[in-house]
Structures are given as C-alpha cells and as structure tokens.
Design an enzyme around this catalytic site. Sequence first.
Site, PDB file in Angstrom:
ATOM      1  N   LYS A   1      53.014  84.104  66.868  1.00  0.00           N
ATOM      2  CA  LYS A   1      52.445  85.169  66.091  1.00  0.00           C
ATOM      3  C   LYS A   1      52.767  86.468  67.015  1.00  0.00           C
ATOM      4  CE  LYS A   1      48.216  86.806  65.990  1.00  0.00           C
ATOM      5  NZ  LYS A   1      46.633  87.002  65.670  1.00  0.00           N
TER       6      LYS A   1
ATOM      7  N   ASP B   1      48.838  85.778  60.627  1.00  0.00           N
ATOM      8  CA  ASP B   1      47.567  85.779  60.995  1.00  0.00           C
ATOM      9  C   ASP B   1      46.793  85.485  59.936  1.00  0.00           C
ATOM     10  OD1 ASP B   1      47.697  87.755  59.033  1.00  0.00           O
ATOM     11  OD2 ASP B   1      46.811  89.517  60.220  1.00  0.00           O
TER      12      ASP B   1
END
Length: 362
Positions: free
Chosen positions: A230, A248
Amino acid sequence: MKKTAASKKSAAADRASTTEEAPATEKAPAAKKSAAARKAATARKAATAKKAPAKKAPAKKASAKKAAPLKRQAPAKKPAVVPKKATAAVKGVAPAKTVAPKPPRGESRTALVRRARRINRELAEVYPYAHPELDFENPFQLVVATVLSAQTTDLRVNQTTPALFAKYPTPEDLAAAVPEEVEEILRPTGFFRAKTKSVIGLSKALTEDFGGEVPGRLEDLVKLPGVGRKTAFVVLGNAFGRPGITVDTHFQRLVRRWRWTEETDPDKIEAAVGALFPKSDWTDLSHHVIWHGRRICHARKPACGACPVAPLCPAYGEGETDPEKAKKLLKYEKGGFPGQRLKPPQAYLDAGGKPAPPLGAG
C-alpha cells in the site's frame, strides 16, 4: 318265537339296507344337482366376464389414474416445506445486511466492468482535484508521511511532519537521529515508538542500500522497514507517476459495497480491482475512491441520500437515504469543512477547497 325273532332281524336288515341305500340314492341327485349348479355358476361367471370387462376395466384405469396423480403430486408438495427452499430464500436476503455482500445476481463480467468504470467517471467529476492528502515535497517526505499515517488521520500526520522534516530533512539526518527525540515529535500520531523505529530504519536502509534516494521500483520499496505494498503504491503513483492501486481501509470498504470484488485480502483486492480498469487509471481511481470514502460513504453512517453514485450502488440503503439528513453526514469540503492538507495543491484551492488548520488549531 324263533321265527318272529328271525323275521325281526331280517326286517331290521332290510331297513338297514334301505337306510344305507337311501343316502346313496339321495347323494347322487345332490351331486348331480351340485354339479349342475357349478356348471350354471360357471356359465353365469363366463357370461358376466364377457359383459363386465368393458365396465370393470375403466374402473381400474380410473383408479389407476386417480392413484397416479397422488404419487406425482407428493414430491411436488414436499419441496415447499423442505429446508433447501427456506435456505435459498434466506441467502437471497442476507447479502443486503452483510458488510461483504455478493455480486449482483445476473451481472455479467462486461456489465461489472462498465458499472465500475462509470462509478469512477462520476467520482472524477465530483472530485476533479482529488490528490494524496499527505503533505510532501519529495519522495522521502512522502514515504515517511505514509508510514506515519497508519492508525491515525492524514490531518494529524500533516500537523506533525513539519517539525520532523525541519529537524531531519534528509534520510542521512533521520538515520542518525536519537530515537527518544524522534519519539517526542511523533507522539501525537500514536504508536510513536514503533513508528520511530520504522522511519529511522527505513532512513538507514535508504542511506546504506540506495545512496540516500528513494527507489522507484516496487520490489525495492517493499524491502524498506515499515513499507508494504500500500505504502509502495502511494509513493510510486504520487512521487514517481507510476500507476498503482492504494488499498487502504476506505478503498476496501467501498469496492466491497459496490461489489467489485468479494475478496478480503488487500493483495487480492488490488488484483481484482486492477483487472477492471486500464493501468493508467489506477492512481486516480485510488484517490477518487478514498476521497469518497472519507467524505460521503462512511463506515458506520454512509450518506446514501447525498451520494452521486447511488443509482449504481448495490448497497444503497445501508445508510441514511433522506437527502436532508444525509447532507448533515457529509464531511470536509462538501460539508463546509477543510481538507486534510496544510498545503494542498493549487487546483484544490481553485476549486473552493480549504487547507487544514495548523497544529493546535483543530
């Protein structure tokens, strides 16, 4: 006297013989009569059998016809009460109440791709200035800020990093920092000890392994302490201009509500959603989805009545559908509040956005 006795005996014998012969005589006619009766009965039965089949056969067929439907109807009645049908009905209703609903029934792969891309186009019109909400001036500041954003808000990170980067502007400076001093600066972000270890560790790795420069490859970024896929995609997409999907918590929540995928693992979500869009759309798509999740499609009370993509959302109705009540749930610029960046891009300001308040003001 003797003759009389003898005559009596002969008379008795005559009567006995007469008596014995009489039954034989009587039995013979009876046998004849019974034989005749049997023949007559047989004849009557034969006559009846010739006439009866036409009447009796339909009766048997009719009874067979009546019995057959009963056998065929029995299985038809049973499924109405068996658990399988009840279970199917429950399965059809349950997805609307779950966090992870199933894909729309009957939606083809082509229809899913078209719906997903249309949602992205609609969000692009609502958030034309969507951008990463972490303040940064270079790749090093972005990777540090992204690591610090775990388990806290971007606003809190933006209020904290100015002091950090003023004191430690380069990876070499932060690598040589005293941990206790860094901890005091990062305390407002929460989990400050673990985050201090991560940012000092990644600064040392950048200094020793990459000459003090943030690498521009995914396989190199994920080797840095505290950096996962991420964080790596945030850096690649926003500091190097290389497409990437940022999965997320907001992204995960929304793509599941929209039923783009049923996956729960971030890596699998990334692959599933990436397959729906051209690679060139990945970075902006991430911004659009995350912004929408922060402003309208909230985790607990989504503002369904104020959502621009409500007609395309299978989960519509999970939140407030009344338009007036939904408006009160909006956050940030759509609700009159500032964005999360202290120094947002000019395009954001030109569109009417407001910078976040300085440290201690909010």
